[in-house]
Design an enzyme around this catalytic site. Structure first.
Site, PDB file in Angstrom:
ATOM      1  N   HIS A  81      15.325   3.367   3.763  1.00  0.00           N
ATOM      2  CA  HIS A  81      14.399   2.746   3.185  1.00  0.00           C
ATOM      3  C   HIS A  81      14.592   3.314   1.614  1.00  0.00           C
ATOM      4  O   HIS A  81      14.665   4.484   1.356  1.00  0.00           O
ATOM      5  CB  HIS A  81      13.038   2.802   3.636  1.00  0.00           C
ATOM      6  CG  HIS A  81      12.094   2.144   2.842  1.00  0.00           C
ATOM      7  ND1 HIS A  81      11.457   2.246   1.584  1.00  0.00           N
ATOM      8  CD2 HIS A  81      11.309   0.865   3.250  1.00  0.00           C
ATOM      9  CE1 HIS A  81      10.692   1.402   1.161  1.00  0.00           C
ATOM     10  NE2 HIS A  81      10.576   0.406   2.445  1.00  0.00           N
ATOM     11  N   GLU A 124      15.919  -5.282   0.318  1.00  0.00           N
ATOM     12  CA  GLU A 124      14.760  -4.864  -0.132  1.00  0.00           C
ATOM     13  C   GLU A 124      15.100  -4.592  -1.571  1.00  0.00           C
ATOM     14  O   GLU A 124      15.463  -3.297  -1.824  1.00  0.00           O
ATOM     15  CB  GLU A 124      13.918  -3.714   0.360  1.00  0.00           C
ATOM     16  CG  GLU A 124      13.523  -4.281   1.790  1.00  0.00           C
ATOM     17  CD  GLU A 124      12.173  -3.509   2.197  1.00  0.00           C
ATOM     18  OE1 GLU A 124      11.279  -3.684   2.733  1.00  0.00           O
ATOM     19  OE2 GLU A 124      12.289  -1.919   1.838  1.00  0.00           O
ATOM     20  N   GLU A 138      12.539   4.311  -0.442  1.00  0.00           N
ATOM     21  CA  GLU A 138      11.646   5.408  -0.847  1.00  0.00           C
ATOM     22  C   GLU A 138      12.274   6.768  -0.079  1.00  0.00           C
ATOM     23  O   GLU A 138      12.073   7.668  -0.796  1.00  0.00           O
ATOM     24  CB  GLU A 138      10.206   5.071  -0.256  1.00  0.00           C
ATOM     25  CG  GLU A 138       9.487   4.098  -1.187  1.00  0.00           C
ATOM     26  CD  GLU A 138       8.607   3.128  -0.321  1.00  0.00           C
ATOM     27  OE1 GLU A 138       8.071   3.512   0.655  1.00  0.00           O
ATOM     28  OE2 GLU A 138       7.960   2.138  -0.863  1.00  0.00           O
ATOM     29  N   LYS A 182       3.912   2.416   5.821  1.00  0.00           N
ATOM     30  CA  LYS A 182       4.456   3.682   5.101  1.00  0.00           C
ATOM     31  C   LYS A 182       3.407   4.609   5.346  1.00  0.00           C
ATOM     32  O   LYS A 182       3.089   4.978   6.538  1.00  0.00           O
ATOM     33  CB  LYS A 182       4.398   3.240   3.481  1.00  0.00           C
ATOM     34  CG  LYS A 182       5.247   1.896   3.224  1.00  0.00           C
ATOM     35  CD  LYS A 182       5.398   1.565   1.904  1.00  0.00           C
ATOM     36  CE  LYS A 182       6.386   0.589   1.811  1.00  0.00           C
ATOM     37  NZ  LYS A 182       6.712   0.124   0.535  1.00  0.00           N
ATOM     38  N   ASN A 193       5.586  -2.631   7.635  1.00  0.00           N
ATOM     39  CA  ASN A 193       5.891  -1.369   7.237  1.00  0.00           C
ATOM     40  C   ASN A 193       4.556  -0.715   6.766  1.00  0.00           C
ATOM     41  O   ASN A 193       4.404  -0.962   5.729  1.00  0.00           O
ATOM     42  CB  ASN A 193       7.082  -1.086   6.523  1.00  0.00           C
ATOM     43  CG  ASN A 193       7.377   0.352   6.026  1.00  0.00           C
ATOM     44  OD1 ASN A 193       6.616   1.420   6.328  1.00  0.00           O
ATOM     45  ND2 ASN A 193       8.486   0.650   4.951  1.00  0.00           N
ATOM     46  N   GLY A 201       6.445  -3.403  -3.934  1.00  0.00           N
ATOM     47  CA  GLY A 201       5.455  -2.806  -4.413  1.00  0.00           C
ATOM     48  C   GLY A 201       4.964  -3.081  -5.735  1.00  0.00           C
ATOM     49  O   GLY A 201       3.931  -2.462  -6.593  1.00  0.00           O
ATOM     50  N   SER A 225       7.307  -7.001  -1.892  1.00  0.00           N
ATOM     51  CA  SER A 225       6.158  -7.943  -2.462  1.00  0.00           C
ATOM     52  C   SER A 225       5.817  -9.315  -1.537  1.00  0.00           C
ATOM     53  O   SER A 225       5.525 -10.336  -2.282  1.00  0.00           O
ATOM     54  CB  SER A 225       6.106  -8.210  -3.910  1.00  0.00           C
ATOM     55  OG  SER A 225       6.025  -6.953  -4.418  1.00  0.00           O
TER      56      SER A 225
HETATM   57  P1  13P Z   1       5.621  -4.164  -0.324  1.00  0.00           P
HETATM   58  O1  13P Z   1       5.617  -5.298   0.550  1.00  0.00           O
HETATM   59  O2  13P Z   1       4.460  -3.400  -0.448  1.00  0.00           O
HETATM   60  O3  13P Z   1       6.235  -4.657  -1.473  1.00  0.00           O
HETATM   61  O4  13P Z   1       6.727  -3.190   0.304  1.00  0.00           O
HETATM   62  C1  13P Z   1       7.945  -3.493   0.936  1.00  0.00           C
HETATM   63  C2  13P Z   1       8.455  -2.363   1.859  1.00  0.00           C
HETATM   64  O5  13P Z   1       8.987  -1.607   1.013  1.00  0.00           O
HETATM   65  C3  13P Z   1       8.875  -2.649   2.961  1.00  0.00           C
HETATM   66  O6  13P Z   1       9.452  -1.692   3.708  1.00  0.00           O
END
Ligand code: 13P
Length: 253
Positions: free
Chosen positions: A97, A169, A99, A11, A9, A175, A214
């Site tokens: 997601h 997640e 976010e 982002k 992903n 992150g 992560s």
């Molecule tokens: P990270 O791997 O940067 O922690 O992000 C995970 C994520 O949100 C994947 O959709």
């Protein structure tokens, strides 16, 4: 048998140059793992066309979208529909997601509508669920995941989970550099699979459960070794070809 699936992903990261460079490198480095692991990348939607042209019909790397609208068409300025994604060789659509839940106020009900749209277009939803740090501390992890799954069940029924992907997640792991331990992730994955099995054992056995939060080249193998972890949803580590390839490699060896 559930085949492994690793999705990168990206982002809100990328440029035409990065798409060309990263996909070029991945196409070279992932050849040995073709047919052993399903791999997809989710660039920002503006780059899907470029990515589709670069990837061609080889099927080495599939495309995923990061979001979709909950309408098929109409007066919804700024949105993109599932049938549009389908025209650009998209296979998977990430929905829910954290976010988007946090920064765009997406509710469980809205995400359930998106899930239905993705299914109707013949695409594969990648439904993200997971709890905050505070919810985990309160012991509410299972209740949060149940509510997020129930919204889909109420809208579309258990059969909608056939062939779909669910990504656990935990928000505190995204992150943060602090991944869930393999045991923590496995416990939630097992809970998710058992919850689905209560309604349909065959669907529960076939649904692919990804872990995200992560994931790195250092923890991917231990996470994937867990019986209910069928693959990984990778954020930051998906932006470097060697790291992402190494993560894919760890799901096949
Ligand atoms: P990270 O791997 O940067 O922690 O992000 C995970 C994520 O949100 C994947 O959709």
């Amino acid at each position: 048998m559930r085949s492994p699936l690793v999705i990168g992903n990206w982002k809100l990261n990328g440029s035409k140059q990065l798409v060309a460079a990263l996909l070029g490198e991945l196409q070279r480095s992932l050849v040995p793992y073709h047919h052993q692991c399903d791999v997809a990348v989710a660039p920002p939607c503006l780059y899907l066309d470029q990515a589709a042209a670069l990837l061609g019909q080889e099927g080495l790397i599939a495309l995923a979208a990061q979001n979709v609208d909950n309408h098929a068409q109409g007066a919804f300025t700024g949105e993109i529909s599932a049938s549009m994604l389908q025209e650009f060789q998209v296979t998977y659509v990430i929905i829910g997601h954290s976010e988007r839940r946090a920064y765009h106020q997406e509710s469980n009900a809205l995400i359930a509508e998106k899930f239905a749209c993705v299914k109707r277009a013949g695409l594969t939803p990648v439904l993200c669920i997971g709890e905050t740090a505070a919810q985990r501390t309160e012991g509410a992890t299972q209740a949060v995941c149940t509510a997020q799954l129930d919204a889909i069940l109420q809208q579309s029924g258990i059969s909608a989970f056939q062939g779909c992907v669910i990504a656990y997640e935990p928000l505190w792991a995204i992150g943060s550099g602090q991944s869930a331990t393999p045991e923590q992730a496995q416990a939630v994955h097992q809970f998710i699979r058992e919850s689905i099995a209560q309604q349909d054992a065959n669907i529960a056995a076939s649904v692919r459960l990804l872990y995200g939060g992560s994931v790195t080249a250092h923890n991917a193998q231990a996470l994937y070794a867990m019986p209910d972890i069928d693959g990984l949803l990778v954020g930051g580590a998906a932006l470097q070809a060697d790291t992402f390839s190494s993560i894919v490699k760890q799901t096949v060896s």
